[in-house]
Write a protein that holds these residues in place. Structure first.
Motif, PDB file in Angstrom:
ATOM      1  N   SER A   1      33.446  29.206  50.030  1.00 54.48           N
ATOM      2  CA  SER A   1      34.453  28.504  49.225  1.00 54.48           C
ATOM      3  C   SER A   1      35.498  29.493  48.754  1.00 54.48           C
ATOM      4  O   SER A   1      35.285  30.716  48.784  1.00 54.48           O
ATOM      5  CB  SER A   1      33.797  27.820  48.015  1.00 54.48           C
ATOM      6  OG  SER A   1      33.332  28.799  47.085  1.00 54.48           O
ATOM      7  N   LEU A   2      36.632  28.974  48.295  1.00 55.60           N
ATOM      8  CA  LEU A   2      37.691  29.830  47.768  1.00 55.60           C
ATOM      9  C   LEU A   2      37.225  30.561  46.516  1.00 55.60           C
ATOM     10  O   LEU A   2      37.572  31.726  46.299  1.00 55.60           O
ATOM     11  CB  LEU A   2      38.935  28.995  47.467  1.00 55.60           C
ATOM     12  CG  LEU A   2      39.692  28.455  48.683  1.00 55.60           C
ATOM     13  CD1 LEU A   2      40.825  27.530  48.241  1.00 55.60           C
ATOM     14  CD2 LEU A   2      40.262  29.597  49.526  1.00 55.60           C
ATOM     15  N   ARG A   3      36.425  29.870  45.690  1.00 59.40           N
ATOM     16  CA  ARG A   3      35.936  30.513  44.464  1.00 59.40           C
ATOM     17  C   ARG A   3      35.048  31.704  44.806  1.00 59.40           C
ATOM     18  O   ARG A   3      35.176  32.785  44.220  1.00 59.40           O
ATOM     19  CB  ARG A   3      35.171  29.501  43.613  1.00 59.40           C
ATOM     20  CG  ARG A   3      34.634  30.097  42.295  1.00 59.40           C
ATOM     21  CD  ARG A   3      33.872  29.050  41.494  1.00 59.40           C
ATOM     22  NE  ARG A   3      32.724  28.556  42.242  1.00 59.40           N
ATOM     23  CZ  ARG A   3      31.554  29.203  42.342  1.00 59.40           C
ATOM     24  NH1 ARG A   3      31.403  30.385  41.736  1.00 59.40           N
ATOM     25  NH2 ARG A   3      30.559  28.678  43.011  1.00 59.40           N
ATOM     26  N   GLU A   4      34.140  31.527  45.763  1.00 60.11           N
ATOM     27  CA  GLU A   4      33.274  32.636  46.176  1.00 60.11           C
ATOM     28  C   GLU A   4      34.096  33.767  46.785  1.00 60.11           C
ATOM     29  O   GLU A   4      33.779  34.947  46.581  1.00 60.11           O
ATOM     30  CB  GLU A   4      32.233  32.137  47.185  1.00 60.11           C
ATOM     31  CG  GLU A   4      31.184  31.213  46.594  1.00 60.11           C
ATOM     32  CD  GLU A   4      30.175  30.755  47.635  1.00 60.11           C
ATOM     33  OE1 GLU A   4      30.387  31.060  48.832  1.00 60.11           O
ATOM     34  OE2 GLU A   4      29.189  30.102  47.261  1.00 60.11           O
ATOM     35  N   ALA A   5      35.148  33.414  47.522  1.00 64.95           N
ATOM     36  CA  ALA A   5      36.011  34.443  48.123  1.00 64.95           C
ATOM     37  C   ALA A   5      36.686  35.273  47.045  1.00 64.95           C
ATOM     38  O   ALA A   5      36.793  36.501  47.162  1.00 64.95           O
ATOM     39  CB  ALA A   5      37.051  33.778  49.021  1.00 64.95           C
ATOM     40  N   GLU A   6      37.163  34.619  45.999  1.00 64.01           N
ATOM     41  CA  GLU A   6      37.816  35.327  44.900  1.00 64.01           C
ATOM     42  C   GLU A   6      36.827  36.232  44.163  1.00 64.01           C
ATOM     43  O   GLU A   6      37.147  37.379  43.836  1.00 64.01           O
ATOM     44  CB  GLU A   6      38.435  34.320  43.937  1.00 64.01           C
ATOM     45  CG  GLU A   6      39.609  33.557  44.537  1.00 64.01           C
ATOM     46  CD  GLU A   6      40.061  32.418  43.648  1.00 64.01           C
ATOM     47  OE1 GLU A   6      39.390  32.164  42.611  1.00 64.01           O
ATOM     48  OE2 GLU A   6      41.083  31.765  43.984  1.00 64.01           O
ATOM     49  N   GLU A   7      35.624  35.732  43.935  1.00 63.59           N
ATOM     50  CA  GLU A   7      34.620  36.527  43.221  1.00 63.59           C
ATOM     51  C   GLU A   7      34.224  37.763  44.027  1.00 63.59           C
ATOM     52  O   GLU A   7      34.114  38.870  43.480  1.00 63.59           O
ATOM     53  CB  GLU A   7      33.386  35.663  42.928  1.00 63.59           C
ATOM     54  CG  GLU A   7      33.645  34.558  41.907  1.00 63.59           C
ATOM     55  CD  GLU A   7      32.450  33.631  41.744  1.00 63.59           C
ATOM     56  OE1 GLU A   7      31.505  33.742  42.577  1.00 63.59           O
ATOM     57  OE2 GLU A   7      32.452  32.794  40.817  1.00 63.59           O
ATOM     58  N   LEU A   8      34.016  37.574  45.332  1.00 61.16           N
ATOM     59  CA  LEU A   8      33.643  38.714  46.169  1.00 61.16           C
ATOM     60  C   LEU A   8      34.820  39.683  46.305  1.00 61.16           C
ATOM     61  O   LEU A   8      34.629  40.904  46.320  1.00 61.16           O
ATOM     62  CB  LEU A   8      33.190  38.230  47.546  1.00 61.16           C
ATOM     63  CG  LEU A   8      32.638  39.291  48.500  1.00 61.16           C
ATOM     64  CD1 LEU A   8      31.500  40.075  47.853  1.00 61.16           C
ATOM     65  CD2 LEU A   8      32.167  38.643  49.796  1.00 61.16           C
ATOM     66  N   GLY A   9      36.032  39.148  46.368  1.00 62.00           N
ATOM     67  CA  GLY A   9      37.211  40.004  46.436  1.00 62.00           C
ATOM     68  C   GLY A   9      37.322  40.920  45.232  1.00 62.00           C
ATOM     69  O   GLY A   9      37.711  42.098  45.360  1.00 62.00           O
ATOM     70  N   LEU A  10      36.973  40.421  44.062  1.00 65.65           N
ATOM     71  CA  LEU A  10      37.027  41.237  42.846  1.00 65.65           C
ATOM     72  C   LEU A  10      36.005  42.379  42.894  1.00 65.65           C
ATOM     73  O   LEU A  10      36.240  43.449  42.328  1.00 65.65           O
ATOM     74  CB  LEU A  10      36.780  40.360  41.619  1.00 65.65           C
ATOM     75  CG  LEU A  10      37.915  39.386  41.271  1.00 65.65           C
ATOM     76  CD1 LEU A  10      37.494  38.450  40.142  1.00 65.65           C
ATOM     77  CD2 LEU A  10      39.181  40.140  40.879  1.00 65.65           C
TER      78      LEU A  10
END
Length: 373
Positions: free
Chosen positions: A215-224
């Motif tokens: 998901s986009l949310r998981e992508a953002e969290e992993l990106g951080l």
């Protein structure tokens, strides 16, 4: 006294005696030129084909490749650009074909060409690797992050454990016994623009999470989580290989993210292998399989030549690429050519693959990591 003799010489015979030798040379040369196809070059129509491509520009800018294509009646005009900028280029449709480096750019180009002529060709692949110098590879080996791929006294290839490598990111090379006070980090091109830089993000993401984000949310969290490891290298540059291979390469980057073909081509140009420069292969590898996406019949023809023409395929190997067949099978010419030059077989395909996320999730991760937008 003997009377003087007078001989009448036929002028035609004198002419033939003078003219025959150079004529024979000319005819022999003409036959050679006809056989090789050079003599008809000036009289053959040449089709100019425009391409926009990313980091595989070395292929079409190679002089031998240019000569081979010219003999087939084509001249390729190259516009170099990063993969992400290529995929978003406003004048995309004005080119005969494009040649992005990675799946995110490939999918974006295909989406923009939906309903239009878009024929893909996959002529070769090249792994994304980390290039370094022997003393740094040996320091990583002593720290437990790298293992020599073979038992050679001076191995050229090492397997890199990314989990252990990332754990060293707050240490300095001086902590590992070297006279270098810089942090133990890899230098890569800008992940917002270059696919090799984006691949490093994928490497770190895979080391931090076993499964791709969904998901986009998981992508953002992993990106951080990945961002500090990318930010530690400072300002990102362009293609790392030109700086790495110069004599003062250590002053630019002691670990540089690049493509395997750039290293192999550098070694094949030398009389003897450079055993000071080595490659680190992440235990979970990623192979860049660029797609030549054709928009026109002229682009189709270039793609067909790259898949079929023996001279072009041989030259691709000499430039360090692993050639692929129509069904995606690996051509064995790569191993034969590099072993003829005294290089060992690299550990390609002998480890797991980096599970990159879907294009939309990976793009969001890159945005977070690189502040791309």
């Amino acid at each position: 006294m003997q009377e003087p003799e007078f001989r009448a010489v036929d002028p035609r015979r004198r002419f033939l005696l003078w003219f025959a030798p150079p004529l024979a040379v000319f005819v022999a040369g003409l036959v050679v030129l006809l056989v090789t196809g050079h003599v008809t070059g000036p009289f053959r129509s040449t089709t100019v084909v425009r391409v926009m491509l990313a980091s595989k520009r070395e292929f079409f800018q190679d002089e031998q490749v240019k000569q081979i294509l010219m003999a087939r009646g084509y001249q390729v005009h190259v516009t170099p650009v990063g993969s992400r900028d290529l995929a978003e280029s406003p004048d995309l449709d004005s080119y005969h074909f494009v040649f992005p480096s990675g799946h995110v750019a490939n999918e974006r180009v295909k989406a923009r060409r939906e309903g239009k002529h878009a024929v893909p060709f996959r002529p070769f692949f090249t792994p994304v690797v980390l290039a370094t110098f022997r003393e740094h590879a040996e320091a990583l080996r002593r720290a437990g992050a790298a293992v020599a791929h073979d038992n050679n006294a001076a191995p050229l290839f090492y397997d890199l454990d990314l989990d252990k490598f990332m754990a060293l990111s707050e240490q300095r090379w001086s902590d590992l016994g070297l006279s270098n006070n810089n942090l133990v980090v890899a230098q890569s091109p800008d992940p917002c623009k270059a696919y090799s830089g984006a691949a490093l993000v994928g490497f770190y993401a895979a080391a931090l999470r076993d499964e791709p984000v969904q998901s986009l949310r998981e992508a953002e969290e992993l990106g951080l989580l990945v961002k500090p490891h990318i930010a530690a290298q400072g300002q990102a540059g362009e293609d790392m290989s030109p700086k790495f291979f110069v004599p003062e390469g250590r002053t630019h980057a002691v670990i540089a993210v690049m493509y395997e073909h750039q290293y192999i081509a550098y070694q094949l140009r030398r009389e003897q292998p450079d055993r000071d420069r080595v490659l680190l292969y992440p235990t979970a590898q990623h192979q860049s399989t660029p797609e030549l996406i054709s928009f026109t019949p002229e682009g189709d023809r270039i793609g067909e030549l790259m898949m079929n023409d023996p001279q072009l395929r041989r030259r691709a190997v000499e430039l360090g690429f692993h050639p692929l067949g129509w069904s995606g099978e690996t051509d064995q010419d790569f191993g034969r050519v590099i072993t003829e030059h005294g290089l060992p077989q690299p550990p390609v395909g002998q480890a797991g693959r980096v599970p990159l996320p879907k294009a939309e999730f990976f793009e969001r991760m890159l945005d977070v990591v690189g502040d791309c937008r």
